[in-house]
Design an enzyme around this catalytic site. Sequence first.
Site, short mmCIF file in Angstrom:
data_model
loop_
_atom_site.label_atom_id
_atom_site.label_comp_id
_atom_site.label_asym_id
_atom_site.label_seq_id
_atom_site.Cartn_x
_atom_site.Cartn_y
_atom_site.Cartn_z
N GLY A 239 0.78 -1.24 0.00
CA GLY A 239 0.00 0.00 0.00
C GLY A 239 0.81 1.28 0.00
O GLY A 239 0.22 2.36 -0.06
N GLU A 274 4.46 -6.46 1.67
CA GLU A 274 3.97 -6.84 0.34
C GLU A 274 3.81 -5.62 -0.57
O GLU A 274 2.70 -5.33 -1.02
CB GLU A 274 2.61 -7.53 0.47
CG GLU A 274 2.57 -8.74 1.39
CD GLU A 274 1.14 -9.17 1.74
OE1 GLU A 274 0.18 -8.44 1.44
OE2 GLU A 274 1.00 -10.26 2.32
N PRO A 275 4.87 -4.88 -0.88
CA PRO A 275 4.71 -3.69 -1.71
C PRO A 275 4.52 -4.05 -3.17
O PRO A 275 5.15 -4.98 -3.68
CB PRO A 275 6.03 -2.94 -1.51
CG PRO A 275 7.03 -4.02 -1.20
CD PRO A 275 6.29 -5.13 -0.51
N GLY A 276 3.63 -3.36 -3.84
CA GLY A 276 3.43 -3.56 -5.27
C GLY A 276 3.72 -2.26 -6.00
O GLY A 276 4.78 -2.07 -6.61
N ARG A 313 -6.84 3.20 -15.27
CA ARG A 313 -6.85 3.91 -13.98
C ARG A 313 -7.60 5.23 -14.02
O ARG A 313 -8.39 5.52 -13.12
CB ARG A 313 -5.42 4.11 -13.45
CG ARG A 313 -4.68 2.79 -13.16
CD ARG A 313 -3.35 3.02 -12.48
NE ARG A 313 -3.50 3.56 -11.16
CZ ARG A 313 -3.33 4.84 -10.84
NH1 ARG A 313 -2.92 5.71 -11.76
NH2 ARG A 313 -3.53 5.26 -9.62
N TYR A 317 -10.66 4.91 -11.43
CA TYR A 317 -10.49 5.57 -10.13
C TYR A 317 -10.44 7.09 -10.27
O TYR A 317 -10.07 7.77 -9.32
CB TYR A 317 -9.18 5.16 -9.47
CG TYR A 317 -8.82 3.71 -9.45
CD1 TYR A 317 -9.55 2.79 -8.70
CD2 TYR A 317 -7.70 3.25 -10.14
CE1 TYR A 317 -9.18 1.46 -8.65
CE2 TYR A 317 -7.32 1.92 -10.09
CZ TYR A 317 -8.06 1.03 -9.35
OH TYR A 317 -7.68 -0.28 -9.29
N CYS A 343 -15.22 3.59 -27.76
CA CYS A 343 -16.55 4.21 -27.77
C CYS A 343 -17.16 4.29 -26.38
O CYS A 343 -18.13 3.59 -26.07
CB CYS A 343 -17.47 3.41 -28.69
SG CYS A 343 -16.68 3.09 -30.25
N GLU A 344 -16.54 5.07 -25.51
CA GLU A 344 -17.02 5.29 -24.15
C GLU A 344 -16.58 6.69 -23.76
O GLU A 344 -15.43 7.07 -24.00
CB GLU A 344 -16.34 4.33 -23.15
CG GLU A 344 -16.55 2.87 -23.35
CD GLU A 344 -17.87 2.35 -22.81
OE1 GLU A 344 -18.54 3.06 -22.04
OE2 GLU A 344 -18.23 1.22 -23.20
N TYR A 371 -0.42 -1.36 -11.94
CA TYR A 371 -1.85 -1.40 -12.22
C TYR A 371 -2.17 -0.72 -13.55
O TYR A 371 -3.15 0.01 -13.68
CB TYR A 371 -2.64 -0.77 -11.05
CG TYR A 371 -2.31 -1.45 -9.75
CD1 TYR A 371 -2.72 -2.75 -9.53
CD2 TYR A 371 -1.53 -0.82 -8.78
CE1 TYR A 371 -2.38 -3.41 -8.36
CE2 TYR A 371 -1.18 -1.47 -7.61
CZ TYR A 371 -1.62 -2.77 -7.41
OH TYR A 371 -1.27 -3.43 -6.25
C1 PLP Z 1 -2.73 -5.41 -3.86
C2 PLP Z 1 -2.15 -5.98 -2.65
C3 PLP Z 1 -0.87 -5.58 -2.22
C4 PLP Z 1 -0.06 -4.53 -2.93
O1 PLP Z 1 -0.65 -3.26 -2.81
P1 PLP Z 1 0.15 -1.98 -3.34
O2 PLP Z 1 -0.76 -0.85 -3.05
O3 PLP Z 1 0.38 -2.16 -4.79
O4 PLP Z 1 1.43 -1.91 -2.58
C5 PLP Z 1 -0.33 -6.20 -1.11
N1 PLP Z 1 -1.03 -7.15 -0.44
C6 PLP Z 1 -2.26 -7.55 -0.80
C7 PLP Z 1 -2.96 -8.59 -0.02
C8 PLP Z 1 -2.86 -6.98 -1.91
O5 PLP Z 1 -4.09 -7.37 -2.26
#
Ligand code: PLP
Length: 415
Positions: A239, A274-276, A313, A317, A343-344, A371
């Site tokens: 997150g 768990e960084p994405g 995105r 959002y 077409c939106e 994303y």
């Molecule tokens: C999506 C997700 C993440 C990664 O979130 P980011 O905002 O991209 O860092 C980590 N853990 C879980 C369980 C998720 O669903």
Amino acid sequence: MTPFHRQSGSLHCNDLSLSSLAEQFGTPLYVYNRTAIETAWQEFSDALQDRKHLICYAVKANSNLAVLDTLARLGSGFDIVSLGELKRVLAAGGKPEKIVFSGVGKTTQEMESALEVGIRCFNVESDSELSRLADVAAAHGTVAPVSLRINPDVDAKTHPYISTGLKENKFGISMADAMDCYRRGAESNHLALRGIDCHIGSQLMHLEPYADAVKLLVEMVDRLSAEGIHLSHIDVGGGQGIQYSAHDSTLDITSWAQCVKDAVGQRPLEIMVEPGRYIVGQAGVLLTRVEYLKSNEGRHFAVVDAAMNDLIRPALYDAWQAIETVETLDREPRLYDVVGPVCESADFLGKQRTLAIAEHDLLCVRSAGAYAFVMSSNYNTRPRAAEVMVDGDSAHLARAREQATDLFADEFLLP
Ligand SMILES: *Cc1c(COP(=O)(O)O)cnc(C)c1O
């Protein structure tokens, strides 16, 4: 280091001009910078180096094999949410013992496959899932490693669609039910209770929600411990937010890590994260070419060759991503809505942007590593874009552009 920078007026990735990449690979095109991915991952690694820790990159943010390969070579772990992602991680050289499996709807087949390869942990999100996992492990004569995902009911102060830690969200087990869930888990011979986890939302810019959530989790760890249930890790989720616009604040990973470590205190818990978005978001851009300029009653539109199917995105959002010209050219600046050919009316990449452009100019949509491609679709039978990974002074094709005929190759005419 900035992953993309201007060099004599023209945007570059390392020493490669984005214009030359667009010439070589066509548009729309995703371009990623390997070093930027590594640097962002290293920030977590440095900030947590004084603790036993594991960084599990959230694969769903960008699951291209070249991205996973880059992270696997750093020794990263992975957070997956489907069997498909498990297969990708293994194909890219990720180690099963560094994989955690998240998500509210794991199927029996997904549990079986993950048990077979020996993943590190299942992040279980409900009592029913816990029973199912115990049954599946029993049927296979094995023991499933488990963490329970707690919904701490803290407000992550982010967009409602990407907030996941409130009780009205579908995610996790409530604080009220979690203790009983752990007790039931402890009675099973086919479950090994290893940890506790949470993930309260995405694009978080404040430390307080993390501090609040981690504090609630460690209190639960202590209460469990008093009952003889000893956990060995705490997984604080992802997150961590990135700066999409100059108005956004920033989240400093060293301060973030300090806040987590303070909340964990001296408890002998391995810290998992768990960084994405933070790992890949700024490491990617989307290149798109202007097809047409048009005006309706004084409103100006730049119709480009990328659309909501390539980058959803903004439509989904109302997300804002910077849009710049790749070359600095002598054109009249105007306020444009940058829109795609789908077409939106929701098909826009940006609204009311000042741009100095002419038809055929190349635009760069920033912060498009997370994303972005992964959420692309084939709506309007549009082949998905190509992806390129820039590594030093070379550019590698990371995913070939789809061909229209690929899109209906698995469909059938009637007999
Ligand atoms: C999506 C997700 C993440 C990664 O979130 P980011 O905002 O991209 O860092 C980590 N853990 C879980 C369980 C998720 O669903």
